[in-house]
Structure formats: C-alpha cells, structure tokens
Scaffold this active site. Sequence first.
Site, PDB file in Angstrom:
ATOM      1  N   LYS A 111      40.171  43.574  42.703  1.00  0.00           N
ATOM      2  CA  LYS A 111      41.618  43.448  42.731  1.00  0.00           C
ATOM      3  C   LYS A 111      42.287  44.188  41.571  1.00  0.00           C
ATOM      4  O   LYS A 111      43.391  44.708  41.702  1.00  0.00           O
ATOM      5  CB  LYS A 111      42.013  41.959  42.721  1.00  0.00           C
ATOM      6  CG  LYS A 111      41.683  41.232  44.018  1.00  0.00           C
ATOM      7  CD  LYS A 111      42.437  41.819  45.214  1.00  0.00           C
ATOM      8  CE  LYS A 111      42.296  40.981  46.460  1.00  0.00           C
ATOM      9  NZ  LYS A 111      43.091  41.497  47.598  1.00  0.00           N
ATOM     10  N   SER A 152      47.238  42.446  45.954  1.00  0.00           N
ATOM     11  CA  SER A 152      46.190  42.139  44.987  1.00  0.00           C
ATOM     12  C   SER A 152      46.095  40.619  44.873  1.00  0.00           C
ATOM     13  O   SER A 152      46.017  39.910  45.875  1.00  0.00           O
ATOM     14  CB  SER A 152      46.499  42.794  43.640  1.00  0.00           C
ATOM     15  OG  SER A 152      45.514  42.514  42.678  1.00  0.00           O
ATOM     16  N   TYR A 158      35.276  39.518  42.467  1.00  0.00           N
ATOM     17  CA  TYR A 158      36.595  39.531  43.110  1.00  0.00           C
ATOM     18  C   TYR A 158      37.660  40.159  42.206  1.00  0.00           C
ATOM     19  O   TYR A 158      38.405  41.051  42.624  1.00  0.00           O
ATOM     20  CB  TYR A 158      36.983  38.103  43.466  1.00  0.00           C
ATOM     21  CG  TYR A 158      38.327  37.963  44.119  1.00  0.00           C
ATOM     22  CD1 TYR A 158      38.575  38.503  45.385  1.00  0.00           C
ATOM     23  CD2 TYR A 158      39.368  37.265  43.491  1.00  0.00           C
ATOM     24  CE1 TYR A 158      39.805  38.368  46.002  1.00  0.00           C
ATOM     25  CE2 TYR A 158      40.607  37.116  44.099  1.00  0.00           C
ATOM     26  CZ  TYR A 158      40.816  37.661  45.359  1.00  0.00           C
ATOM     27  OH  TYR A 158      42.043  37.528  45.966  1.00  0.00           O
TER      28      TYR A 158
END
EC number: 1.1.1.102
Length: 332
Positions: A190, A172, A186
């Site tokens: 993650k 991650s 983003y």
Amino acid sequence: MLLLAAAFIVAFVLLLYMVSPLISPKPLALPGAHVVVTGGSSGIGKCIAIECYKQGAFITLVARDENKLLQAKKEIEKHSINDKQVVLCISVDVSQDYGQVENVIKQAQEKLGPVDMLVNCAGTSVSGKFEDLEINYFERLMNINYLGSVYPSRAVITTMKERRMGRIVFVSSQAGQLGLFGFTAYSSSKFALRGLAEALQMEVKPYNIYITIAYPPDTDTPGFAEEKKTKPLETQLISETSSLCKPEQVAKQIVKDATQGNFNSSIGSDGYMLSSLTCGMSPVTSITEGLQQIVTMGLFRTIALFYLGSFDSIIRRCMIQRAKSETVDKTA
C-alpha cells in the site's frame, strides 16, 4: 509592530483563501461520465460505483468473480437516475496480465466511450508476523495491490492525455501511511501506491489529469471480515483504537475528493491527522490545504507520539501475556 505583523499575516491568509479556488482543478462532472471501477463487485469498490451511478455516471465494473459482478450490477442499477445509464461488467484479474487488462479497457471504451475516471480498488490483505508469513504472500500482495493498480492506469493514461482530462484514483489504506504490527506484507504494497501516485501526478498534471490517493481506515467490508480471521492479537488491539467505518461513507468521500481533483482523500479526524502528518512532498490541490498542513503539523506530531506509545504498550503487554502462557503450558 506586533499588531502590524499580525495584520499582515491575516491579510496574507485571506488573500490566499481568495486566490486558492482560482488555482484548484475544475471539478469533474459525473453525469454522463464513464467511470471504471476495479474490484467493483463488493466492498468499497461497489459502493464507489453506486455513488457515481447515483450522480449519473456510466459504470464499468471490473473484477474476477462473474457471479459477484452480476449481483453487484443488479444492485447498482437500482440507483439509476435516468434510463440511459449503463452498467458494464467485465471479468478479469487485473494483477496478472497487462495485455488482458489493456484489451478489456479497450472493450469498455468501445461500448461506453473514453474513461473519464478510473478507480483502482482491487486489493487484498494478509496479516501475520514477518517471520510467520509465507514468502509468496509478499509477492502476491505486490501483484494485486500494486501491479493491479499499475496495469489499469497504464491502459487508460494515453487516451486521457490525448483528451487532456481525467481522474485516476488509487485506494490505499491508513496502513499505507503508517507501518503497523502484522502488516509487513500489506503495508509495503500500500505504501508503494503513494510513490506511484506522486510520480504520476507530476507527469500528468500538465494534461489536466488529477490523481487521488485514498487512505480509508478499517471498513466494514467482506474483505475486512476475512482479514480479521488471521489477525495477530497485537494487530487486532491496535485496530480497535479507531472506529470501524461504513463503506458507503468511505465511498462518498473518495468520489467527492476525486471529482474535485484532491490528491489526498482521508476519512474522519484520524485520517485527516495522518494525511497532514505524512504529507511530506506530496502535491496539494490548493494553497489553503498547504497552509493547514503547516499550521497543524506540530500539534499532530505531538498527538501521534501518544498513539505510538500506546501501540508499543499494546505490543509489550501481548508479549508478556504470551510468555506467561508459555510458562504455564510448560509447567502443566
């Protein structure tokens, strides 16, 4: 009375330290193990492959670019410790078609044996203000960063359950623990890995399979260099509040945590603090780890509030500076 209570607490903690190793997972031995690394042609993924190879593992590299794969293969092979080790390269996009991913994993297992450890390192990043990002970026990042980890994991899990052993790693980011300015696309992708990792660990723990989710900080990789080109000023300034890590350092920590069966893998003091702060209901590998989280939570939350205040200050300053620039432009 207070002395008696203190003595009891000390005795209890010492007992937990003694019992803790007995309930921790048995470490995975890498010599002769088959390790699959997606996104293994560069950056953290390549460094993880090198680290495993140095310890005697057989490696399957999975990535899209055949030329980069071959270059990575040559680099990894320089670190062999015996003449039996093999580096297998397979070119495929792990985020597009589950059937293709399943087939390449089968090919890898036919050549090098069952997968002992899968490292999901394929990923990409896009930064920008929420309203400035093209809407397709949100879908693209979920495909690559999330589904690109789901597909390979799904392809290996049945065999791991049958063998009652295995490790699966999800790479991650610290932006997967803390939502940051410019990372609406983003961070979301993650953060999704955390939910997947926690749910999957609960399912597979009875089969002696252990999940590790790694939260590396900004790392000096080709992907990071590309990401910097489009980072908003606010994102760049916030990123600069922590140091840039070397991919080799990150890889060593991830491999160590994965082989030991640790659920969380973090780098440096900031990473340790973030992992403790955001542990929530995530599993612990040992009682010691749980105790450390309990003891440090209050202190780390206090420190975190100062960080959040400084981030807000950075964003306000950038907003004022931008407004002044716009005023000057209008009057010029």
